[in-house]
Design a protein around this motif. Structure first.
Motif, PDB file in Angstrom:
ATOM      1  N   VAL A 297      18.252 -96.272 -25.279  1.00 56.23           N
ATOM      2  CA  VAL A 297      18.420 -95.051 -26.079  1.00 56.23           C
ATOM      3  C   VAL A 297      19.549 -95.226 -27.087  1.00 56.23           C
ATOM      4  N   TYR A 298      20.628 -95.833 -26.636  1.00 53.98           N
ATOM      5  CA  TYR A 298      21.801 -96.050 -27.491  1.00 53.98           C
ATOM      6  C   TYR A 298      21.430 -96.864 -28.725  1.00 53.98           C
ATOM      7  N   CYS A 299      20.685 -97.948 -28.521  1.00 57.29           N
ATOM      8  CA  CYS A 299      20.334 -98.829 -29.643  1.00 57.29           C
ATOM      9  C   CYS A 299      19.328 -98.177 -30.583  1.00 57.29           C
ATOM     10  N   LEU A 300      18.431 -97.337 -30.034  1.00 57.50           N
ATOM     11  CA  LEU A 300      17.424 -96.703 -30.876  1.00 57.50           C
ATOM     12  C   LEU A 300      17.965 -95.528 -31.680  1.00 57.50           C
ATOM     13  N   PHE A 301      18.844 -94.734 -31.073  1.00 62.11           N
ATOM     14  CA  PHE A 301      19.226 -93.466 -31.688  1.00 62.11           C
ATOM     15  C   PHE A 301      20.700 -93.349 -32.074  1.00 62.11           C
ATOM     16  N   GLU A 302      21.507 -94.373 -31.771  1.00 62.41           N
ATOM     17  CA  GLU A 302      22.912 -94.374 -32.176  1.00 62.41           C
ATOM     18  C   GLU A 302      23.607 -93.041 -31.861  1.00 62.41           C
ATOM     19  N   PRO A 303      23.794 -92.704 -30.588  1.00 59.11           N
ATOM     20  CA  PRO A 303      24.405 -91.419 -30.228  1.00 59.11           C
ATOM     21  C   PRO A 303      25.801 -91.215 -30.798  1.00 59.11           C
ATOM     22  N   ALA A 304      26.505 -92.306 -31.106  1.00 62.02           N
ATOM     23  CA  ALA A 304      27.846 -92.147 -31.689  1.00 62.02           C
ATOM     24  C   ALA A 304      27.767 -91.455 -33.038  1.00 62.02           C
ATOM     25  N   ILE A 305      26.726 -91.762 -33.822  1.00 65.56           N
ATOM     26  CA  ILE A 305      26.556 -91.110 -35.124  1.00 65.56           C
ATOM     27  C   ILE A 305      26.194 -89.644 -34.936  1.00 65.56           C
ATOM     28  N   VAL A 306      25.303 -89.375 -33.976  1.00 60.57           N
ATOM     29  CA  VAL A 306      24.934 -87.994 -33.683  1.00 60.57           C
ATOM     30  C   VAL A 306      26.155 -87.198 -33.230  1.00 60.57           C
ATOM     31  N   ALA A 307      26.960 -87.801 -32.352  1.00 58.14           N
ATOM     32  CA  ALA A 307      28.161 -87.125 -31.863  1.00 58.14           C
ATOM     33  C   ALA A 307      29.122 -86.817 -33.005  1.00 58.14           C
ATOM     34  N   TYR A 308      29.249 -87.745 -33.950  1.00 56.09           N
ATOM     35  CA  TYR A 308      30.114 -87.511 -35.110  1.00 56.09           C
ATOM     36  C   TYR A 308      29.622 -86.309 -35.909  1.00 56.09           C
ATOM     37  N   LYS A 309      28.307 -86.208 -36.099  1.00 55.16           N
ATOM     38  CA  LYS A 309      27.749 -85.092 -36.852  1.00 55.16           C
ATOM     39  C   LYS A 309      27.980 -83.764 -36.116  1.00 55.16           C
ATOM     40  N   LEU A 310      27.823 -83.797 -34.786  1.00 51.34           N
ATOM     41  CA  LEU A 310      28.036 -82.574 -34.020  1.00 51.34           C
ATOM     42  C   LEU A 310      29.494 -82.114 -34.088  1.00 51.34           C
ATOM     43  N   ARG A 311      30.420 -83.084 -34.099  1.00 49.09           N
ATOM     44  CA  ARG A 311      31.837 -82.716 -34.186  1.00 49.09           C
ATOM     45  C   ARG A 311      32.171 -82.050 -35.515  1.00 49.09           C
ATOM     46  N   THR A 312      31.442 -82.400 -36.550  1.00 51.06           N
ATOM     47  CA  THR A 312      31.719 -81.835 -37.876  1.00 51.06           C
ATOM     48  C   THR A 312      30.826 -80.641 -38.203  1.00 51.06           C
ATOM     49  N   ALA A 313      29.954 -80.247 -37.265  1.00 51.85           N
ATOM     50  CA  ALA A 313      28.966 -79.197 -37.545  1.00 51.85           C
ATOM     51  C   ALA A 313      29.604 -77.842 -37.832  1.00 51.85           C
ATOM     52  N   LYS A 314      30.810 -77.602 -37.336  1.00 50.12           N
ATOM     53  CA  LYS A 314      31.476 -76.321 -37.593  1.00 50.12           C
ATOM     54  C   LYS A 314      31.749 -76.128 -39.083  1.00 50.12           C
ATOM     55  N   ARG A 315      31.902 -77.254 -39.778  1.00 48.98           N
ATOM     56  CA  ARG A 315      32.093 -77.183 -41.232  1.00 48.98           C
ATOM     57  C   ARG A 315      30.851 -77.812 -41.854  1.00 48.98           C
ATOM     58  N   TRP A 316      29.798 -77.012 -41.980  1.00 47.43           N
ATOM     59  CA  TRP A 316      28.473 -77.516 -42.325  1.00 47.43           C
ATOM     60  C   TRP A 316      28.455 -78.364 -43.594  1.00 47.43           C
ATOM     61  N   PHE A 317      29.291 -78.055 -44.553  1.00 44.17           N
ATOM     62  CA  PHE A 317      29.268 -78.786 -45.812  1.00 44.17           C
ATOM     63  C   PHE A 317      29.703 -80.236 -45.629  1.00 44.17           C
ATOM     64  N   ARG A 318      30.309 -80.552 -44.481  1.00 44.32           N
ATOM     65  CA  ARG A 318      30.718 -81.929 -44.223  1.00 44.32           C
ATOM     66  C   ARG A 318      29.634 -82.738 -43.489  1.00 44.32           C
ATOM     67  N   VAL A 319      28.547 -82.084 -43.073  1.00 41.36           N
ATOM     68  CA  VAL A 319      27.470 -82.803 -42.396  1.00 41.36           C
ATOM     69  C   VAL A 319      26.474 -83.267 -43.459  1.00 41.36           C
ATOM     70  N   HIS A 320      26.334 -84.587 -43.590  1.00 40.05           N
ATOM     71  CA  HIS A 320      25.476 -85.117 -44.652  1.00 40.05           C
ATOM     72  C   HIS A 320      24.849 -86.428 -44.173  1.00 40.05           C
ATOM     73  N   SER A 321      23.994 -86.980 -44.989  1.00 37.94           N
ATOM     74  CA  SER A 321      23.300 -88.206 -44.624  1.00 37.94           C
ATOM     75  C   SER A 321      24.175 -89.419 -44.914  1.00 37.94           C
ATOM     76  N   HIS A 322      23.877 -90.517 -44.231  1.00 36.86           N
ATOM     77  CA  HIS A 322      24.548 -91.792 -44.447  1.00 36.86           C
ATOM     78  C   HIS A 322      23.495 -92.824 -44.849  1.00 36.86           C
ATOM     79  N   ARG A 323      23.782 -93.578 -45.893  1.00 36.66           N
ATOM     80  CA  ARG A 323      22.791 -94.546 -46.371  1.00 36.66           C
ATOM     81  C   ARG A 323      23.470 -95.879 -46.663  1.00 36.66           C
TER      82      ARG A 323
END
Length: 323
Positions: A297-323
Motif C-alpha cells: 500500500v505504501y509503495c502504491l499510494f505514498e501515504p506520506a504525501i497524503v498525510a502532508y495534504k491532510l495536515r495542510t487541509a485546514k488552510r485549503w489554499f495550500r492544498v495543491h497538486s505536485h508534478r
C-alpha cells in the motif's frame, strides 16, 4: 585544485566507516553526506521527482535553455561539474588533495557523475546483500520489516551500481565491506594506492577520532564501534530466520542473479546455502506479514504525501497538486 573522490554504495554498506578512515589522511577532506549532485542532475530527468514547482516543466525549461547554450547539454554538465568542484574545494581547504563525497543515493546518478568528472576517483563499496537488508531493518525498523521504504536502494540502486561499475571498471576501484573489516590494512593500502597517496598505518587505528560535520551518515556504527570488528559479518543471519523473510531473501537473490553477485564479489550459491542453513524461527512473523502488506500500500499510494495534504487541509489554499 581539489579532486573529487566518490564512494558509491548502498546504505548500510560501511561507507561511513571507509570515509572516517580515509579522512585520517590530511590529503582527504569530507563532510558527512553532501547530497549536492542529486537535485542538480535531476534537472535533466523528467521522472523521479514531484514538486510544488512542477518538476517536469522545469526539465523542459532547462532543455530549452540547453538548446541555445553553446555546447548544449554537455556544456551544462561541464559547468555544473565546475560549480560543484569549486564547492568541494572551498569545503576541503588548502591542504587537501581530495574531497570525498559519500552519498548513498548517488547510486541513482552514478553514471552521470562518472561521466562528469574526468579526473574523479570512484570507489565502489559492496556488502553482502542480505546483510544490507538486515541492517536496514535493524537500524531504521527497530528489527521489524521496513524494506518497502528502501526498495529504490535494494533494487534500482544496486542494479545501477553494478551496471556503472561494469562500464567503468578501468577507472574505478571495487572493495568489499567484509574485506574492509577483516583485512583493513590490505584494503586501505589498495585504496590509497588507487588515490596515489601514501598509506599511514595509524589511519586504521585512529578513525574513532574523526568527527564529521552534518546530520547524515551511520547513526549506529559511530556509537557502537570504536575499533574495527568482524561482528557484523554474521549478524545478518539473525534478521532472516522466519519463513516470510527467508522467502523474500530467496526471491531477492534470484533477482540479483549469479552475474550481478559475481561482479560484487559474492557467490550466489554460497549465499543461498547460508540462508538455507539458518534455523527457522517464528520471531516477528505476524508483524512481517502485516508490514509487508502495508509496504504494498505504501509503495502504491505514498501515504506520506497524503498525510502532508491532510495536515495542510485546514488552510485549503495550500492544498495543491505536485508534478
Amino acid at each position: 585544485m581539489t579532486k573529487p573522490v566518490f564512494i558509491f554504495s548502498l546504505p548500510r554498506s560501511g561507507s561511513t566507516l571507509a570515509q572516517r578512515i580515509l579522512t585520517r589522511s590530511s590529503a582527504v577532506a569530507s563532510a558527512s553526506e553532501p547530497w549536492l549532485l542529486l537535485p542538480f542532475l535531476y534537472t535533466l530527468r523528467e521522472r523521479g521527482q514531484f514538486s510544488e514547482y512542477w518538476h517536469g516543466r522545469t526539465v523542459e525549461a532547462v532543455q530549452d535553455f540547453c538548446e541555445i547554450l553553446p555546447g548544449g547539454e554537455a556544456a551544462y554538465r561541464v559547468e555544473l561539474a565546475g560549480f560543484v568542484r569549486r564547492l568541494y574545494g572551498r569545503a576541503a581547504g588548502k591542504e587537501a588533495i581530495y574531497f570525498l563525497d559519500k552519498t548513498p543515493r548517488y547510486h541513482l546518478v552514478a553514471e552521470e557523475i562518472v561521466e562528469m568528472f574526468a579526473d574523479g576517483k570512484f570507489i565502489f563499496l559492496w556488502r553482502h546483500p542480505l546483510a544490507v537488508a538486515a541492517s536496514i531493518m535493524e537500524t531504521w525498523g527497530g528489527g521489524r520489516w521496513k524494506l518497502h521504504a528502501y526498495k529504490i536502494d535494494l533494487y534500482t540502486g544496486l542494479e545501477n551500481l553494478v551496471d556503472c561499475y561494469e562500464l567503468h571498471a578501468n577507472r574505478a576501484l571495487s572493495i568489499r565491506y567484509e574485506d574492509m573489516v577483516s583485512e583493513p590494512e590490505a584494503t586501505f593500502r589498495s585504496i590509497m594506492e588507487y588515490l596515489e597517496l601514501p598509506f599511514e598505518e595509524e589511519m586504521v587505528d585512529s578513525f574513532p577520532e574523526v568527527k564529521l560535520s552534518g546530520r547524515m551518515g551511520d547513526p549506529t556504527g559511530t556509537r557502537q564501534y570504536f575499533a574495527l570488528s568482524d561482528e557484523p559479518l554474521s549478524k545478518w543471519k539473525k534478521g532472516f530466520c522466519n519463513p516470510v523473510r527467508k522467502q523474500w531473501a530467496r526471491s531477492y537473490l534470484r533477482w540479483l542473479g549469479t552475474e550481478r553477485l559475481s561482479t560484487m564479489g559474492y557467490d550466489h550459491d554460497s549465499i543461498m546455502a547460508e540462508l538455507d542453513a539458518i534455523p527457522q524461527q517464528m520471531k516477528n512473523l505476524g508483524w512481517d506479514v502485516l508490514l509487508r502488506t502495508y509496504g504494498i500500500v505504501y509503495c502504491l499510494f505514498e501515504p506520506a504525501i497524503v498525510a502532508y495534504k491532510l495536515r495542510t487541509a485546514k488552510r485549503w489554499f495550500r492544498v495543491h497538486s505536485h508534478r
